[in-house]
Design a protein around this motif. Structure first.
Motif, PDB file in Angstrom:
ATOM      1  N   CYS A 166     -54.818 -67.392   8.331  1.00 53.24           N
ATOM      2  CA  CYS A 166     -53.908 -66.773   9.442  1.00 53.24           C
ATOM      3  C   CYS A 166     -54.931 -65.857  10.567  1.00 53.24           C
ATOM      4  O   CYS A 166     -54.563 -65.817  11.515  1.00 53.24           O
ATOM      5  N   GLY A 167     -55.732 -65.352   9.869  1.00 52.14           N
ATOM      6  CA  GLY A 167     -56.492 -64.355  10.760  1.00 52.14           C
ATOM      7  C   GLY A 167     -57.481 -65.422  11.825  1.00 52.14           C
ATOM      8  O   GLY A 167     -57.482 -65.244  12.962  1.00 52.14           O
ATOM      9  N   GLU A 193     -46.800 -66.152  10.443  1.00 44.48           N
ATOM     10  CA  GLU A 193     -45.861 -65.866   9.114  1.00 44.48           C
ATOM     11  C   GLU A 193     -45.457 -67.195   8.218  1.00 44.48           C
ATOM     12  O   GLU A 193     -45.610 -67.079   7.064  1.00 44.48           O
ATOM     13  N   GLN A 223     -54.866 -66.796  14.350  1.00 44.14           N
ATOM     14  CA  GLN A 223     -54.358 -65.662  15.146  1.00 44.14           C
ATOM     15  C   GLN A 223     -55.560 -65.620  16.310  1.00 44.14           C
ATOM     16  O   GLN A 223     -55.152 -65.676  17.457  1.00 44.14           O
ATOM     17  N   GLY A 235     -48.604 -68.479   6.615  1.00 50.02           N
ATOM     18  CA  GLY A 235     -48.869 -67.704   5.575  1.00 50.02           C
ATOM     19  C   GLY A 235     -48.260 -67.893   4.412  1.00 50.02           C
ATOM     20  O   GLY A 235     -48.601 -68.288   3.153  1.00 50.02           O
ATOM     21  N   ALA A 250     -54.573 -67.275   2.422  1.00 55.56           N
ATOM     22  CA  ALA A 250     -53.437 -67.109   3.549  1.00 55.56           C
ATOM     23  C   ALA A 250     -54.015 -66.137   4.561  1.00 55.56           C
ATOM     24  O   ALA A 250     -53.848 -66.289   5.566  1.00 55.56           O
ATOM     25  N   GLN A 251     -54.479 -65.043   4.164  1.00 57.08           N
ATOM     26  CA  GLN A 251     -54.985 -64.138   4.996  1.00 57.08           C
ATOM     27  C   GLN A 251     -55.906 -64.425   5.840  1.00 57.08           C
ATOM     28  O   GLN A 251     -56.106 -64.260   7.080  1.00 57.08           O
ATOM     29  N   MET A 298     -53.314 -65.412  -1.665  1.00 57.49           N
ATOM     30  CA  MET A 298     -52.978 -64.297  -0.836  1.00 57.49           C
ATOM     31  C   MET A 298     -54.360 -64.243  -0.024  1.00 57.49           C
ATOM     32  O   MET A 298     -54.248 -64.235   1.415  1.00 57.49           O
ATOM     33  N   ALA A 299     -55.494 -64.287  -0.269  1.00 60.25           N
ATOM     34  CA  ALA A 299     -56.817 -64.201   0.560  1.00 60.25           C
ATOM     35  C   ALA A 299     -57.049 -65.265   1.248  1.00 60.25           C
ATOM     36  O   ALA A 299     -57.238 -65.045   2.450  1.00 60.25           O
TER      37      ALA A 299
END
Length: 146
Positions: free
Chosen positions: A66-67, A93, A70, A96, A62-63, A59-60
């Motif tokens: 994706c940050g 999305e 973006q 991620g 992916a975040q 999760m970390a």
């Protein structure tokens, strides 16, 4: 863009045509490392706990990735500025979700799609280079080994 966003922007510009298409597997490996780097930076800054379990690490990662992506997609220098905000959100999305599943081949396909798909110009940027014997153990042509 700053830090990881600059790296993500360079990778996305390459994927949009600045680099030969055969470098896309290596680009995805760089995205994987960029996500892990974001986790490391978060741990060092104290914003991410040190003892993450496997799911929390995914999760970390992916975040973080994706940050950075973006930032790259929203930068005015992104080569495909005609991509709609909705398409960018769908891309982020899906990337991620694919990081969580460790679907690196899926990320490769998503990057190809947001960058305009397969080149239609017919211009070749040359074949992949030959690998030395020590590099063959790290051949990036197969994302399934990740």
């Amino acid at each position: 863009c700053g830090g990881g966003g600059v790296v993500a922007m360079a990778l996305m510009r390459g994927a949009c045509g600045a680099l030969p298409s055969w470098t896309l597997d290596s680009t995805v490996i760089c995205f994987k490392a960029l996500g892990l780097g974001a986790v490391s930076l978060g741990v060092a800054a104290g914003t991410v706990p040190q003892n993450l379990n496997e799911d929390q690490l995914k999760m970390a990662q992916a975040q973080g990735l994706c940050g950075y992506l973006q930032q790259a997609l929203n930068d005015p220098r992104f080569p495909r500025n005609s991509v709609s905000p909705d398409a960018k959100n769908i891309f982020l999305e899906s990337v991620g979700a694919m990081v969580l599943k460790r679907d690196w081949s899926g990320i490769k396909n998503a990057v190809k799609q947001i960058c305009g798909g397969k080149r239609k110009t017919g211009v070749s940027q040359g074949p992949p280079p030959d690998y030395s014997p020590w590099e063959q153990a790290f051949d990036s042509r197969s994302l399934s080994t990740l």
